[in-house]
Design a protein around this motif. Sequence first.
Motif, PDB file in Angstrom:
ATOM      1  N   MET A 212      -5.602   2.286  -5.358  1.00  0.00           N
ATOM      2  CA  MET A 212      -4.395   1.934  -4.423  1.00  0.00           C
ATOM      3  C   MET A 212      -4.490   1.552  -3.007  1.00  0.00           C
ATOM      4  O   MET A 212      -4.003   0.497  -2.363  1.00  0.00           O
ATOM      5  CB  MET A 212      -3.390   3.073  -4.465  1.00  0.00           C
ATOM      6  N   ALA A 213      -5.754   2.098  -2.419  1.00  0.00           N
ATOM      7  CA  ALA A 213      -6.080   2.016  -0.971  1.00  0.00           C
ATOM      8  C   ALA A 213      -6.886   0.357  -1.021  1.00  0.00           C
ATOM      9  O   ALA A 213      -6.577  -0.225   0.059  1.00  0.00           O
ATOM     10  CB  ALA A 213      -7.104   2.904  -0.601  1.00  0.00           C
ATOM     11  N   ASN A 214      -7.197  -0.068  -2.165  1.00  0.00           N
ATOM     12  CA  ASN A 214      -7.777  -1.411  -2.115  1.00  0.00           C
ATOM     13  C   ASN A 214      -6.790  -2.620  -1.784  1.00  0.00           C
ATOM     14  O   ASN A 214      -7.279  -3.613  -1.082  1.00  0.00           O
ATOM     15  CB  ASN A 214      -8.594  -1.676  -3.305  1.00  0.00           C
ATOM     16  N   GLY A 215      -5.796  -2.382  -2.183  1.00  0.00           N
ATOM     17  CA  GLY A 215      -4.584  -3.507  -1.852  1.00  0.00           C
ATOM     18  C   GLY A 215      -4.452  -4.740  -2.702  1.00  0.00           C
ATOM     19  O   GLY A 215      -3.555  -5.356  -2.462  1.00  0.00           O
ATOM     20  N   SER A 216      -5.441  -4.954  -3.507  1.00  0.00           N
ATOM     21  CA  SER A 216      -5.183  -6.039  -4.420  1.00  0.00           C
ATOM     22  C   SER A 216      -4.404  -5.892  -5.719  1.00  0.00           C
ATOM     23  O   SER A 216      -4.348  -4.669  -6.110  1.00  0.00           O
ATOM     24  CB  SER A 216      -6.558  -6.698  -4.983  1.00  0.00           C
TER      25      SER A 216
END
Length: 337
Positions: A212-216
């Motif tokens: 989720m932190a990756n953002g893509s």
Amino acid sequence: MIDQSSNTRISEARRVAIALLDDLESANVPIDTVLMKAKRLARLMRDSDAQHWLDLETSGYPSTFSISELGTCRKYAAACGRINEAESKFYTQSLPGFEANAESEQLLLAANKPSTSLSKVKDFVEKSATEALMATQLKLQASQKKSYAQSKSIFASLKAGIHNYATDMYLALELGDVAQDIFEAARNEIDTFVRAHCPRAAEKIIAINEQMANGSSESRTAALTSCRRLLMSIADSLFPASEEGWTDSTGKVRKVGAEQYKNRLLAYMDARQQSDGSAAIVESELEFLAARLDAIYEKTCKGVHVDVSLEEARLAVIHTYLFIGEVARFPRDVTGG
């Protein structure tokens, strides 16, 4: 993982909201100071609509202004009378400009206030002036009173719009605190349950957080696939897969193989259910959640691109996590399992 910078920002926003309300409810704070503080609150809350609206309140509204520019702050501008949506009209003057008008009218009214008593005025009229001159002066004073009242009323109304915004932001922050406290209590229960009964599931939770932190969009799809694996891991720990069917409390036979994680979770809870009503609610929640996760999983397995929005992914992750909380409510050792 707790975002410390976000916590600091929210704490600062709360302090600014309280200070802003204090300023607005005091008659001694200049409106330009109030607006600067309001813009700081909007920035801390990541509220771009409010930042634009407050910029307009500070510098004035151009003649080319469109009401739609206000976005979510349109309601504040309409409620305080800044804009008239029915007629597509609006005041162009800045809020500090209205404050200056009100102060100027007040000073002018005070300067022209008669300094003599009515009896002396009467004597003066009888001895030194005509009734027409006095009537003119009284009419001018009445006009000044009306002008001051109008300026003061507009200024107070527009200022109330800022107060409404500050109040809403403060209440939102307070509600966030309550929600955070409730979620924190649930998180402690869920984490304790996972550590005690499904320790391998913790790895899946960590993976979901990282994705989720990756953002893509691809990482969000992966996060929802990990949510499905998380539920499967929980099911493996609580009700291992079996080739034999399971008969639920209604007499219906269900498959409980490796892929039937939903049935295995239901089997675990069915033996421990407190009431038919609560079981039905939990099953409905699981049906909805599993349908969403399975659909994404099946498309991914077929190589089909799945465009998952941030909001959809976030809600699915939260629902998955809270569903584990539902499972945790069912005692582990009721049947020795």
